[in-house]
Design an enzyme around this catalytic site. Sequence first.
Site, mmCIF file in Angstrom:
data_model
loop_
_atom_site.group_PDB
_atom_site.id
_atom_site.type_symbol
_atom_site.label_atom_id
_atom_site.label_comp_id
_atom_site.label_asym_id
_atom_site.label_seq_id
_atom_site.Cartn_x
_atom_site.Cartn_y
_atom_site.Cartn_z
ATOM 1 N N GLU A 145 -1.266 -11.896 -18.154
ATOM 2 C CA GLU A 145 -0.601 -10.820 -18.897
ATOM 3 C C GLU A 145 -1.592 -9.838 -19.512
ATOM 4 O O GLU A 145 -1.248 -8.689 -19.782
ATOM 5 C CB GLU A 145 0.286 -11.415 -19.995
ATOM 6 C CG GLU A 145 -0.475 -12.167 -21.077
ATOM 7 C CD GLU A 145 0.433 -12.715 -22.170
ATOM 8 O OE1 GLU A 145 1.629 -12.393 -22.161
ATOM 9 O OE2 GLU A 145 -0.068 -13.470 -23.043
ATOM 10 N N ARG A 188 0.458 -35.902 -36.138
ATOM 11 C CA ARG A 188 0.559 -37.373 -36.239
ATOM 12 C C ARG A 188 -0.814 -37.995 -36.486
ATOM 13 O O ARG A 188 -0.958 -38.892 -37.328
ATOM 14 C CB ARG A 188 1.169 -37.917 -34.948
ATOM 15 C CG ARG A 188 1.214 -39.430 -34.837
ATOM 16 C CD ARG A 188 1.826 -39.814 -33.497
ATOM 17 N NE ARG A 188 1.890 -41.256 -33.314
ATOM 18 C CZ ARG A 188 0.923 -42.001 -32.782
ATOM 19 N NH1 ARG A 188 -0.206 -41.409 -32.388
ATOM 20 N NH2 ARG A 188 1.069 -43.309 -32.639
ATOM 21 N N ALA A 189 -1.824 -37.515 -35.768
ATOM 22 C CA ALA A 189 -3.168 -38.061 -35.916
ATOM 23 C C ALA A 189 -3.715 -37.801 -37.321
ATOM 24 O O ALA A 189 -4.327 -38.688 -37.936
ATOM 25 C CB ALA A 189 -4.098 -37.455 -34.872
ATOM 26 N N VAL A 190 -3.498 -36.592 -37.834
ATOM 27 C CA VAL A 190 -3.971 -36.257 -39.175
ATOM 28 C C VAL A 190 -3.314 -37.160 -40.217
ATOM 29 O O VAL A 190 -3.982 -37.724 -41.098
ATOM 30 C CB VAL A 190 -3.688 -34.776 -39.501
ATOM 31 C CG1 VAL A 190 -3.963 -34.479 -40.976
ATOM 32 C CG2 VAL A 190 -4.528 -33.871 -38.606
ATOM 33 N N ASP A 220 -8.420 -19.980 -25.427
ATOM 34 C CA ASP A 220 -9.322 -18.853 -25.685
ATOM 35 C C ASP A 220 -10.170 -19.009 -26.946
ATOM 36 O O ASP A 220 -10.666 -18.020 -27.490
ATOM 37 C CB ASP A 220 -8.519 -17.553 -25.773
ATOM 38 C CG ASP A 220 -7.489 -17.563 -26.898
ATOM 39 O OD1 ASP A 220 -7.268 -18.641 -27.499
ATOM 40 O OD2 ASP A 220 -6.902 -16.508 -27.179
ATOM 41 N N THR A 226 -3.649 -23.932 -28.926
ATOM 42 C CA THR A 226 -3.107 -22.733 -28.278
ATOM 43 C C THR A 226 -3.128 -22.934 -26.772
ATOM 44 O O THR A 226 -4.106 -23.462 -26.228
ATOM 45 C CB THR A 226 -3.909 -21.468 -28.634
ATOM 46 O OG1 THR A 226 -3.533 -20.399 -27.755
ATOM 47 C CG2 THR A 226 -5.408 -21.698 -28.518
ATOM 48 N N GLY A 258 1.215 -19.200 -32.510
ATOM 49 C CA GLY A 258 2.099 -19.647 -31.440
ATOM 50 C C GLY A 258 2.080 -21.153 -31.299
ATOM 51 O O GLY A 258 1.026 -21.788 -31.429
ATOM 52 N N ARG A 282 -2.633 -14.139 -23.321
ATOM 53 C CA ARG A 282 -3.106 -13.055 -24.183
ATOM 54 C C ARG A 282 -4.231 -12.307 -23.484
ATOM 55 O O ARG A 282 -4.030 -11.799 -22.383
ATOM 56 C CB ARG A 282 -3.520 -13.605 -25.554
ATOM 57 C CG ARG A 282 -3.363 -12.610 -26.672
ATOM 58 C CD ARG A 282 -3.527 -13.214 -28.038
ATOM 59 N NE ARG A 282 -4.755 -13.958 -28.223
ATOM 60 C CZ ARG A 282 -5.269 -14.256 -29.401
ATOM 61 N NH1 ARG A 282 -4.658 -13.860 -30.501
ATOM 62 N NH2 ARG A 282 -6.386 -14.942 -29.495
ATOM 63 N N ARG A 305 8.203 -13.604 1.777
ATOM 64 C CA ARG A 305 8.019 -12.623 0.719
ATOM 65 C C ARG A 305 6.674 -12.783 0.031
ATOM 66 O O ARG A 305 6.060 -13.842 0.061
ATOM 67 C CB ARG A 305 9.123 -12.765 -0.342
ATOM 68 C CG ARG A 305 10.480 -12.245 0.083
ATOM 69 C CD ARG A 305 11.517 -12.556 -0.967
ATOM 70 N NE ARG A 305 12.828 -12.003 -0.613
ATOM 71 C CZ ARG A 305 13.982 -12.449 -1.077
ATOM 72 N NH1 ARG A 305 14.004 -13.468 -1.927
ATOM 73 N NH2 ARG A 305 15.110 -11.886 -0.708
ATOM 74 N N ARG A 322 6.795 -20.864 -4.332
ATOM 75 C CA ARG A 322 6.205 -20.837 -2.995
ATOM 76 C C ARG A 322 7.220 -21.248 -1.935
ATOM 77 O O ARG A 322 7.239 -20.694 -0.824
ATOM 78 C CB ARG A 322 4.977 -21.744 -2.926
ATOM 79 C CG ARG A 322 4.254 -21.671 -1.580
ATOM 80 C CD ARG A 322 3.012 -22.537 -1.568
ATOM 81 N NE ARG A 322 1.952 -21.994 -2.402
ATOM 82 C CZ ARG A 322 1.158 -21.005 -2.026
ATOM 83 N NH1 ARG A 322 1.311 -20.426 -0.846
ATOM 84 N NH2 ARG A 322 0.205 -20.571 -2.826
ATOM 85 N N ASP A 325 -6.879 -18.358 -32.970
ATOM 86 C CA ASP A 325 -7.836 -17.485 -33.637
ATOM 87 C C ASP A 325 -7.347 -17.018 -35.007
ATOM 88 O O ASP A 325 -8.086 -17.085 -35.996
ATOM 89 C CB ASP A 325 -8.120 -16.274 -32.738
ATOM 90 C CG ASP A 325 -9.091 -15.301 -33.381
ATOM 91 O OD1 ASP A 325 -10.291 -15.595 -33.381
ATOM 92 O OD2 ASP A 325 -8.638 -14.259 -33.888
ATOM 93 N N HIS A 367 3.930 -14.881 3.886
ATOM 94 C CA HIS A 367 4.247 -15.022 2.457
ATOM 95 C C HIS A 367 2.948 -15.168 1.662
ATOM 96 O O HIS A 367 1.940 -15.646 2.191
ATOM 97 C CB HIS A 367 5.148 -16.237 2.211
ATOM 98 C CG HIS A 367 4.461 -17.552 2.464
ATOM 99 N ND1 HIS A 367 4.295 -18.064 3.728
ATOM 100 C CD2 HIS A 367 3.875 -18.434 1.615
ATOM 101 C CE1 HIS A 367 3.652 -19.220 3.654
ATOM 102 N NE2 HIS A 367 3.382 -19.471 2.386
ATOM 103 N N GLN A 424 6.241 -21.377 -20.852
ATOM 104 C CA GLN A 424 4.904 -21.970 -20.753
ATOM 105 C C GLN A 424 4.468 -22.634 -22.054
ATOM 106 O O GLN A 424 3.536 -23.437 -22.066
ATOM 107 C CB GLN A 424 3.880 -20.891 -20.378
ATOM 108 C CG GLN A 424 4.101 -20.295 -19.008
ATOM 109 C CD GLN A 424 3.398 -18.956 -18.851
ATOM 110 O OE1 GLN A 424 2.215 -18.904 -18.533
ATOM 111 N NE2 GLN A 424 4.120 -17.869 -19.069
ATOM 112 N N ASP A 454 -3.520 -20.712 -24.674
ATOM 113 C CA ASP A 454 -4.362 -19.692 -24.050
ATOM 114 C C ASP A 454 -5.764 -20.188 -23.706
ATOM 115 O O ASP A 454 -6.454 -19.569 -22.896
ATOM 116 C CB ASP A 454 -4.479 -18.469 -24.964
ATOM 117 C CG ASP A 454 -3.134 -17.844 -25.286
ATOM 118 O OD1 ASP A 454 -2.198 -18.012 -24.478
ATOM 119 O OD2 ASP A 454 -3.018 -17.201 -26.345
ATOM 120 N N ARG A 512 4.120 -16.282 -38.423
ATOM 121 C CA ARG A 512 3.025 -15.359 -38.692
ATOM 122 C C ARG A 512 3.236 -14.783 -40.094
ATOM 123 O O ARG A 512 4.361 -14.592 -40.539
ATOM 124 C CB ARG A 512 2.962 -14.268 -37.630
ATOM 125 C CG ARG A 512 2.877 -14.858 -36.220
ATOM 126 C CD ARG A 512 2.502 -13.822 -35.183
ATOM 127 N NE ARG A 512 2.591 -14.383 -33.830
ATOM 128 C CZ ARG A 512 1.648 -15.117 -33.262
ATOM 129 N NH1 ARG A 512 0.537 -15.379 -33.931
ATOM 130 N NH2 ARG A 512 1.792 -15.586 -32.041
#
Length: 319
Positions: free
Chosen positions: A222, A21-23, A129, A125, A11, A171, A162, A154, A103, A215, A251, A127, A72
């Site tokens: 997820e 760019r740095a590489v 993670d 990533t 992703g 993930r 509500r 909000r 990962d 509210h 996101q 995530d 992928r």
Amino acid sequence: MKRIGVLTSGGDAPGMNAAIRAVVRKGIYHGLEVYGITGGYAGLIHGNIEKLELGSVGDIIHQGGTMLLSARCEEFKTKEGQLKGIEQLKKWGIEGLVVIGGDGSFQGANALTRHGFPCVGVPGTIDNDIPGTQFTIGFDTALNTVIDAIDRIRDTAQSHERTFIIEVMGRNAGDIALWSGLAGGAETILVPEDDYDIHEITDRLKKSHERGKKHSIIVVAEGVTSGVEIGKQIEELTGFDTRVSILGHMQRGGSPTVFDRVLASRLGARAVELLMEGKGGRAVGIVDNKIVDHEITEILNATHTLDKNLLTLSKELSI
């Protein structure tokens, strides 16, 4: 080592371009030739490779996504696919590879290293993670995207009295939900790393209503369950007017924050240094604002952990 390659996989995450760019520029600065592989491991198998110059990465540090594209690739999970990739690298005279991703990307880098081709993994990533690093490239930008959405929602929640359920990505990790929920003042944050009781949540909502707060914001990762399902349960148990917003792939996009641009620049540069030192099978990261590196197998065998102190704090502040 005279020639290195760089690819992005999995992703996309804001800041990947800054890492590329740095590489490229770090490599050229030290006299290396740097080659970009377009389309991740699939592009590697098919030889989608071209030499990158200083100008190739000009004006990309502020752009989201990845100029090298990503895909992928099931074929690369096989030994045959991996050897095809190495054949292409050897054909171009590339002696080391920087892999930017999560990962699955690290799994591929580890496989190439096992076949004798040195790779260094850079964690990219949203995530957050990946073990061995406190932050991954793209996480901070994703948080800012989510918090902007929470602030806007909000306003509507307050205006219409509500309860809003906001489902975020991550993930199987709850970092995005936890950090954005804490920063956004969410009344409840649901993460995969912590069990929840729907009746406890609705009891808290009822108590809030009783003291005059009509509210509420509930952030759901997820990896826990569907935000829609949580919304249905809350409405059935409380009768409160409830809405659900699933933020989805918004996101993953957007211009990277200062933090992500600097992090990506530091990690990308260190990855090049490791290859120049003849070190493969490593993964870079950041711990206590210091750039570190670990054996990539160590990272793949470890388990990402959520900061439970932040989770406790969020519960204490949302009474």
